[in-house]
Design an enzyme around this catalytic site. Structure first.
Site, PDB file in Angstrom:
ATOM      1  N   ASP A   1       0.003  -8.755   1.579  1.00 27.48           N
ATOM      2  CA  ASP A   1      -0.954  -7.774   1.049  1.00 27.48           C
ATOM      3  C   ASP A   1      -1.908  -8.496   0.100  1.00 27.48           C
ATOM      4  OD1 ASP A   1      -2.169  -5.474  -0.361  1.00 27.48           O
ATOM      5  OD2 ASP A   1      -0.560  -4.314   0.599  1.00 27.48           O
TER       6      ASP A   1
ATOM      7  N   TYR B   1     -15.461   2.887  10.839  1.00 27.24           N
ATOM      8  CA  TYR B   1     -14.008   2.810  10.744  1.00 27.24           C
ATOM      9  C   TYR B   1     -13.359   3.230  12.054  1.00 27.24           C
ATOM     10  CZ  TYR B   1      -9.256   3.982   9.240  1.00 27.24           C
ATOM     11  OH  TYR B   1      -7.884   4.072   9.125  1.00 27.24           O
TER      12      TYR B   1
ATOM     13  N   LYS C   1     -11.069   0.726  14.489  1.00 29.68           N
ATOM     14  CA  LYS C   1      -9.686   0.980  14.874  1.00 29.68           C
ATOM     15  C   LYS C   1      -9.553   1.154  16.383  1.00 29.68           C
ATOM     16  CE  LYS C   1      -6.830   1.169  12.215  1.00 29.68           C
ATOM     17  NZ  LYS C   1      -6.026   0.062  11.604  1.00 29.68           N
TER      18      LYS C   1
ATOM     19  N   LEU D   1      -0.015  -2.748   9.050  1.00 34.10           N
ATOM     20  CA  LEU D   1      -0.631  -1.610   8.375  1.00 34.10           C
ATOM     21  C   LEU D   1      -1.872  -2.000   7.588  1.00 34.10           C
ATOM     22  CD1 LEU D   1       2.453  -0.741   8.846  1.00 34.10           C
ATOM     23  CD2 LEU D   1       2.081   0.829   6.962  1.00 34.10           C
TER      24      LEU D   1
ATOM     25  N   GLY E   1       0.819  -1.199   0.000  1.00 35.49           N
ATOM     26  CA  GLY E   1       0.000   0.000   0.000  1.00 35.49           C
ATOM     27  C   GLY E   1       0.854   1.250   0.000  1.00 35.49           C
ATOM     28  N   PHE E   2       0.191   2.380   0.138  1.00 37.87           N
ATOM     29  CA  PHE E   2       0.895   3.666   0.085  1.00 37.87           C
ATOM     30  C   PHE E   2       1.957   3.780   1.175  1.00 37.87           C
ATOM     31  CE2 PHE E   2       0.338   8.056   2.034  1.00 37.87           C
ATOM     32  CZ  PHE E   2       1.440   8.586   1.387  1.00 37.87           C
ATOM     33  N   ILE E   3       1.548   3.784   2.440  1.00 40.87           N
ATOM     34  CA  ILE E   3       2.528   3.912   3.521  1.00 40.87           C
ATOM     35  C   ILE E   3       3.374   2.652   3.630  1.00 40.87           C
ATOM     36  CG2 ILE E   3       2.856   4.319   5.998  1.00 40.87           C
ATOM     37  CD1 ILE E   3       0.196   5.799   6.017  1.00 40.87           C
TER      38      ILE E   3
ATOM     39  N   GLY F   1      -3.762  -1.887  -2.129  1.00 37.38           N
ATOM     40  CA  GLY F   1      -2.351  -1.734  -2.461  1.00 37.38           C
ATOM     41  C   GLY F   1      -2.084  -2.164  -3.897  1.00 37.38           C
TER      42      GLY F   1
END
Length: 327
Positions: A31, A147, A151, A74, A10-12, A36
Site C-alpha cells: 500500500d 474511473y 476499471k 484492491l 485501505g478501508f476494504i 489507505g
C-alpha cells in the site's frame, strides 16, 4: 496460505487483511498509503508484513508476488471527488497498476482476485444490473467516466490473461461497500452524511436525491472475496458483490439524521455545484446477486440500519479518540 493484499491498508483491504490473519493465513500488504492508513492494520502487529510502495513499481510487485500463494488486488484510485479532480492519476494507477499485478501473478502462476466496481455499468437505465449486461458510459471529455473506463480496461486485461494464458483470475464488481474505517475524504456518501449529522451540519445531497443505491456491509463483502478466491474452478468469471436493498439518497440522509439524533437538515446541492459542469450520474444501481449466490451461496445478512449504526459508532469513537472531527 500466504496472501498478498494490494491496497491492504485501505478501508476494504484492511478488513480483508484482518479476516485472512484471523483464519491463520500469513498476510503481506502492499500500500502506498495515499488513501489507505497504516492505523487500519496497526492492531494486527507482526501478523502482517506491510510494504509501503505502489503497484506501479514492478520490481516490488514481483518480489512480493513470488513469496505468496494468492493475491487480492484492491489497490486503486477511488472516490468520485478524487476521480474528477485527479483524472490522470486515476487512469494510470488503475490501468498500469493492474497490468503490473497481472503480469507478475501470471509469471508465477499465482491465483488472483481483482476488485472492480459497479461503475463499469456506466449510466445504464436498468434498475437491476447483471454481469452480462451491456455497458453505457458517457463521452471521453467528462472525467466522471474515466474511473469506469479504467476499471473496465482492468477487466478486459484480466479476461485476456485468462483466455490466452489460462491465468487463474476472478473478477468482483463491488457495489457501494461501507462500514467502519471508511472515510469521506473522496466523496463516499455514507461517512460524509454521518460526519455532517454528528456535527449537526446540513446533510448535503447531490442532485435531486431520487437516485437509488444499495449499500453493502464490509463484513459481508470480505467473506465473499475469500470464498471466491478459494474456489479455483471459478477462474475467468465476473461476479457482482454487494447488497440488493435499495434506498434513495434523500431517504438515506433522513435515516442517518434519525439514527444519530441529529438536528441537521437535508440540503439539495446541484451536481454542477458539487462536481462542475457536465457531470453524469445513474438513477439506479442495484446488483443481481443470483450468480454469486449460485456459486458460493452468498447472501448479505446486514441490513442498512445495522450498517449505519456501525458507521456511526465507529465515527463517534474516532472523534472521541482523536479529539477532533473524523474525516
Amino acid at each position: 496460505m500466504r496472501a498478498l493484499v494490494t491496497g491492504g491498508a485501505g478501508f476494504i483491504g484492511s478488513h480483508l487483511s484482518e479476516a485472512l490473519v484471523n483464519r491463520g493465513d500469513e498476510v503481506f500488504v502492499l500500500d502506498d498509503l495515499s488513501t489507505g492508513r497504516f492505523e487500519n492494520i496497526e492492531h494486527l502487529g507482526d501478523r502482517v508484513t506491510c510494504v509501503v510502495d505502489t503497484t506501479l513499481n514492478q520490481d516490488t510487485v514481483r518480489e512480493m508476488v513470488r513469496e505468496v500463494d494468492v493475491v487480492y488486488h484492491l489497490a486503486a484510485s477511488v472516490g468520485v471527488q478524487l476521480v474528477v479532480s485527479q483524472p490522470t492519476r486515476t487512469l494510470i494507477n488503475n490501468i498500469k497498476g493492474t497490468e503490473t499485478v497481472l503480469e507478475e501473478t501470471c509469471r508465477y502462476r499465482r491465483r488472483l482476485l481483482i476488485t472492480s466496481t459497479s461503475e463499469v455499468y456506466g449510466k445504464g437505465t436498468k434498475e437491476i444490473f447483471y454481469e452480462h449486461d451491456d455497458r453505457v458510459v458517457g463521452p471521453t471529455d467528462r472525467p466522471r467516466w474515466g474511473y469506469a473506463a479504467s476499471k473496465a480496461v482492468d477487466e478486459y486485461l484480466a479476461m485476456a490473461f485468462w483466455r490466452e494464458k489460462r491465468h487463474p483470475v476472478v473478477i468482483t464488481r463491488l457495489f457501494n461497500t461501507v462500514g467502519p474505517r471508511q472515510t469521506g475524504r473522496y466523496g463516499m456518501v455514507v461517512p460524509n452524511f454521518v460526519r455532517q449529522a454528528l456535527r449537526n451540519e446540513p446533510v448535503t445531497v447531490y442532485g435531486d436525491g431520487k437516485q437509488t443505491r444499495c449499500f453493502a456491509y464490509v463484513g459481508d463483502i470480505v467473506p465473499a472475496l475469500i470464498g471466491l478466491m478459494d474456489r479455483k474452478d471459478l477462474s475467468g468469471a465476473v461476479f457482482n458483490v454487494g447488497n440488493d436493498e435499495s434506498v434513495t439518497i434523500e431517504e438515506l440522509a433522513h435515516r442517518v439524521i434519525a439514527r444519530t439524533g441529529s438536528t441537521s437538515k437535508v440540503v439539495l446541492v446541484p451536481y454542477e455545484e458539487a462536481y462542475g459542469p457536465g457531470y453524469d450520474d445513474m438513477l439506479h444501481r442495484r446488483p443481481s446477486l443470483e450468480k454469486i449466490g449460485a456459486a458460493i451461496g452468498y447472501k448479505p445478512t446486514t441490513n442498512l440500519d445495522q450498517i449505519l449504526d456501525a458507521v456511526i459508532a465507529d465515527m463517534r469513537a474516532r472523534e472521541e479518540r482523536d479529539g477532533a472531527p473524523a474525516t
